[in-house]
Design an enzyme around this catalytic site. Sequence first.
Site, short mmCIF file in Angstrom:
data_model
loop_
_atom_site.label_atom_id
_atom_site.label_comp_id
_atom_site.label_asym_id
_atom_site.label_seq_id
_atom_site.Cartn_x
_atom_site.Cartn_y
_atom_site.Cartn_z
N ASP A 17 -7.45 7.43 -8.39
CA ASP A 17 -6.87 6.64 -7.30
C ASP A 17 -5.52 7.17 -6.83
O ASP A 17 -4.66 6.41 -6.38
CB ASP A 17 -6.74 5.16 -7.73
CG ASP A 17 -8.08 4.59 -8.16
OD1 ASP A 17 -9.09 4.96 -7.54
OD2 ASP A 17 -8.11 3.80 -9.11
N LYS B 66 -6.79 10.82 -3.30
CA LYS B 66 -7.59 12.03 -3.02
C LYS B 66 -8.29 11.91 -1.68
O LYS B 66 -8.37 12.88 -0.93
CB LYS B 66 -8.62 12.25 -4.14
CG LYS B 66 -7.99 12.52 -5.50
CD LYS B 66 -9.04 12.68 -6.58
CE LYS B 66 -9.77 11.40 -6.92
NZ LYS B 66 -8.93 10.38 -7.58
N ALA C 263 -16.47 6.62 -8.10
CA ALA C 263 -15.31 6.97 -7.28
C ALA C 263 -15.16 5.98 -6.13
O ALA C 263 -16.15 5.44 -5.64
CB ALA C 263 -15.48 8.38 -6.72
N GLY C 264 -13.92 5.75 -5.73
CA GLY C 264 -13.66 4.93 -4.54
C GLY C 264 -12.56 5.61 -3.77
O GLY C 264 -11.41 5.63 -4.22
N HIS C 265 -12.89 6.24 -2.65
CA HIS C 265 -11.91 6.99 -1.88
C HIS C 265 -11.66 6.29 -0.55
O HIS C 265 -12.59 6.03 0.20
CB HIS C 265 -12.40 8.42 -1.66
CG HIS C 265 -12.59 9.19 -2.94
ND1 HIS C 265 -13.15 10.42 -3.03
CD2 HIS C 265 -12.25 8.86 -4.22
CE1 HIS C 265 -13.17 10.84 -4.29
NE2 HIS C 265 -12.64 9.90 -5.03
N GLN D 278 -12.33 11.01 -9.71
CA GLN D 278 -11.60 10.68 -10.95
C GLN D 278 -10.38 11.61 -11.09
O GLN D 278 -9.80 11.96 -10.07
CB GLN D 278 -12.51 10.73 -12.18
CG GLN D 278 -13.55 9.61 -12.20
CD GLN D 278 -14.79 9.92 -11.38
OE1 GLN D 278 -15.39 10.96 -11.52
NE2 GLN D 278 -15.18 8.99 -10.52
P1 GDP Z 1 -8.59 8.08 -4.49
O1 GDP Z 1 -9.58 7.43 -5.39
O2 GDP Z 1 -7.79 9.12 -5.17
O3 GDP Z 1 -9.19 8.58 -3.20
O4 GDP Z 1 -7.57 6.94 -4.08
P2 GDP Z 1 -7.95 5.44 -3.62
O5 GDP Z 1 -8.43 5.49 -2.23
O6 GDP Z 1 -8.80 4.77 -4.65
O7 GDP Z 1 -6.53 4.75 -3.75
C1 GDP Z 1 -5.41 5.19 -3.06
C2 GDP Z 1 -4.88 4.05 -2.18
O8 GDP Z 1 -3.60 4.40 -1.72
C3 GDP Z 1 -5.71 3.79 -0.95
O9 GDP Z 1 -5.66 2.44 -0.64
C4 GDP Z 1 -4.99 4.62 0.13
O10 GDP Z 1 -5.17 4.10 1.44
C5 GDP Z 1 -3.57 4.46 -0.30
N1 GDP Z 1 -2.68 5.58 0.01
C6 GDP Z 1 -2.94 6.92 -0.01
N2 GDP Z 1 -1.83 7.63 0.26
C7 GDP Z 1 -0.83 6.72 0.43
C8 GDP Z 1 0.57 6.83 0.68
O11 GDP Z 1 1.14 7.91 0.80
N3 GDP Z 1 1.28 5.66 0.77
C9 GDP Z 1 0.70 4.44 0.61
N4 GDP Z 1 1.46 3.36 0.71
N5 GDP Z 1 -0.61 4.31 0.37
C10 GDP Z 1 -1.37 5.43 0.26
P1 IMO Z 2 -11.55 7.80 -8.06
O1 IMO Z 2 -12.37 9.00 -7.65
C1 IMO Z 2 -10.01 5.32 -11.29
C2 IMO Z 2 -12.52 4.89 -14.85
C3 IMO Z 2 -13.10 3.51 -15.12
C4 IMO Z 2 -13.14 3.53 -16.63
C5 IMO Z 2 -13.52 4.98 -16.95
C6 IMO Z 2 -15.00 5.19 -17.22
O2 IMO Z 2 -11.57 6.70 -7.09
O3 IMO Z 2 -10.19 8.23 -8.49
P2 IMO Z 2 -17.15 5.22 -15.65
O4 IMO Z 2 -17.75 4.14 -14.80
O5 IMO Z 2 -16.79 6.45 -14.92
O6 IMO Z 2 -17.96 5.50 -16.89
O7 IMO Z 2 -15.77 4.56 -16.20
O8 IMO Z 2 -13.13 5.72 -15.81
N1 IMO Z 2 -12.83 5.42 -13.50
C7 IMO Z 2 -11.93 5.50 -12.51
N2 IMO Z 2 -10.65 5.06 -12.45
N3 IMO Z 2 -10.54 5.98 -10.24
C8 IMO Z 2 -11.81 6.45 -10.31
O9 IMO Z 2 -12.34 7.23 -9.35
C9 IMO Z 2 -12.58 6.17 -11.46
N4 IMO Z 2 -13.85 6.46 -11.82
C10 IMO Z 2 -13.98 6.00 -13.09
O10 IMO Z 2 -12.26 2.50 -14.62
O11 IMO Z 2 -11.85 3.30 -17.14
MG MG Z 3 -10.23 5.59 -6.01
#
Ligand code: GDP
Ligand code: IMO
Ligand code: MG
Length: 429
Positions: free
Chosen positions: A13, A16, A39-41, A223
């Site tokens: 998170d 990415k 993953a959650g992007h 991740q």
């Molecule tokens: P990922 O899993 O690495 O793609 O990241 P996520 O999308 O799960 O979580 C990152 C969160 O931070 C999302 O809600 C993005 O919209 C937000 N985000 C990304 N870059 C920035 C930043 O520079 N500033 C702020 N405030 N939020 C950001």
């Molecule tokens: P992105 O790509 C944050 C964590 C889960 C758990 C561990 C194992 O959005 O960064 P799993 O379901 O993969 O067997 O869970 O890994 N986890 C993540 N934490 N961001 C993620 O993906 C994750 N994908 C898995 O919370 O602790």
């Molecule tokens: Mg994520």
Amino acid sequence: MANVAVIGAQWGDEGKGKVVDWLASRADIVVRFQGGHNAGHTLVVGGQTYKLSLLPSGLVRGKLGIIGNGVVIDPDALLAEIEKVRAQGLSVGPETLRIAENAPLILPLHGALDRAREGARGDRKIGTTGRGIGPAYEDKVARRAIRVCDLAEPETLSDKLDELLLHHNTLLRGLGAPTFEKRELLDKLLALAPKILPFAEPVWERLDSARKAGKRILFEGAQAVMLDVDHGTYPFVTSSNTVAATASAGSGMGISGVNFVLGIAKAYCTRVGSGPFPTELHDEVGLGLGDRGHEFGTVTGRRRRCGWFDATLVRQAVKVGGIQGLALTKLDVLDGMKEIKVGVGYRIHGETFRRLPAGLRAQAAAEPIFETLEGWSESTRGAKSWADLPAAAVKYVRRIEELIEAPVTLLSTSPERDDTILVRDPFED
Ligand code: GDP
Ligand code: IMO
Ligand code: MG
């Protein structure tokens, strides 16, 4: 010309999705190479938010997306996500998305086993996403996975299901969970076949041709290094290798195909699920970071644990992940803090460490050694150039570079696509 891999340098998170989306404007193809719909992007483009789990983030830019063989694919989740983004106006079809024919599938029994096992673990649970990722990778390594290509061969499906069910129903029964019927699963897979097979191909061939034609390929990691099954905080990790080297094995592109590795880290640190987190904050400072950073899991909806930037850990991620430059995100979340701490080492049972040892007890006992830096009162949110940053913010970034032994080559100052400061273009390396 250079191909770039983007990987997380903390526990996921890091942003990415935003960084990959931004870089995708300079790429021709975006490839996912490990993980699955755990993953959650999140991508924010002009007020519209896209949340992607399995689809490569480049699709939002209209770039060709490839799901490599290193990904575990839940076909139901994939089709649902395609529908969801189509409803948001994106065009996703076999012309914009290709899937490796040798990628393993996640079936409903994988999720069932994942959740049943987590339930049985009680307090010692890993905190998985419950989406069957671990069990699907176990089946791949155990050589009993059903793969995308098997959807074209009904007899193969039937034979493989016998072996799969023998294994899984035995386990599920032992855990007191409902078992699965072969007929039901076979019918389901046969019905899915015509929906999935049009996307399937040997993607290694396409990647090879793209490379020869001088196309730019962006590898999108999911991740992060501290969740890597070998290098992370095992067993509180995911079930795939998340380091950049996986871009090669997980896509079928030779090892020389990745020229630059960009690591992503937040200017602080978060973690979802259980496991060690030495710089975690349990006070209102941590809650404040969580509120300002909107730290709620994209997949799980759970509040993320928050803490200070752990330079010891990111330095380790730089080394084992092969990171050559770091994108530092969410700098704006630190705006208005009087002082900011950075973890620079650990004290464990009276000894000082500049790495996180592998042992579970040592990790649990790790007390962070902090360095305190001056904060800034100005807003950095939306800053688009280095010159827009207050001196204390620049100092903070410089100190991080020293500690992690890698340059910060990109800065992100809001969730919006264009609020990004480029220091060095990774494609120009
Ligand atoms: P990922 O899993 O690495 O793609 O990241 P996520 O999308 O799960 O979580 C990152 C969160 O931070 C999302 O809600 C993005 O919209 C937000 N985000 C990304 N870059 C920035 C930043 O520079 N500033 C702020 N405030 N939020 C950001
Ligand atoms: P992105 O790509 C944050 C964590 C889960 C758990 C561990 C194992 O959005 O960064 P799993 O379901 O993969 O067997 O869970 O890994 N986890 C993540 N934490 N961001 C993620 O993906 C994750 N994908 C898995 O919370 O602790
Ligand atoms: Mg994520």
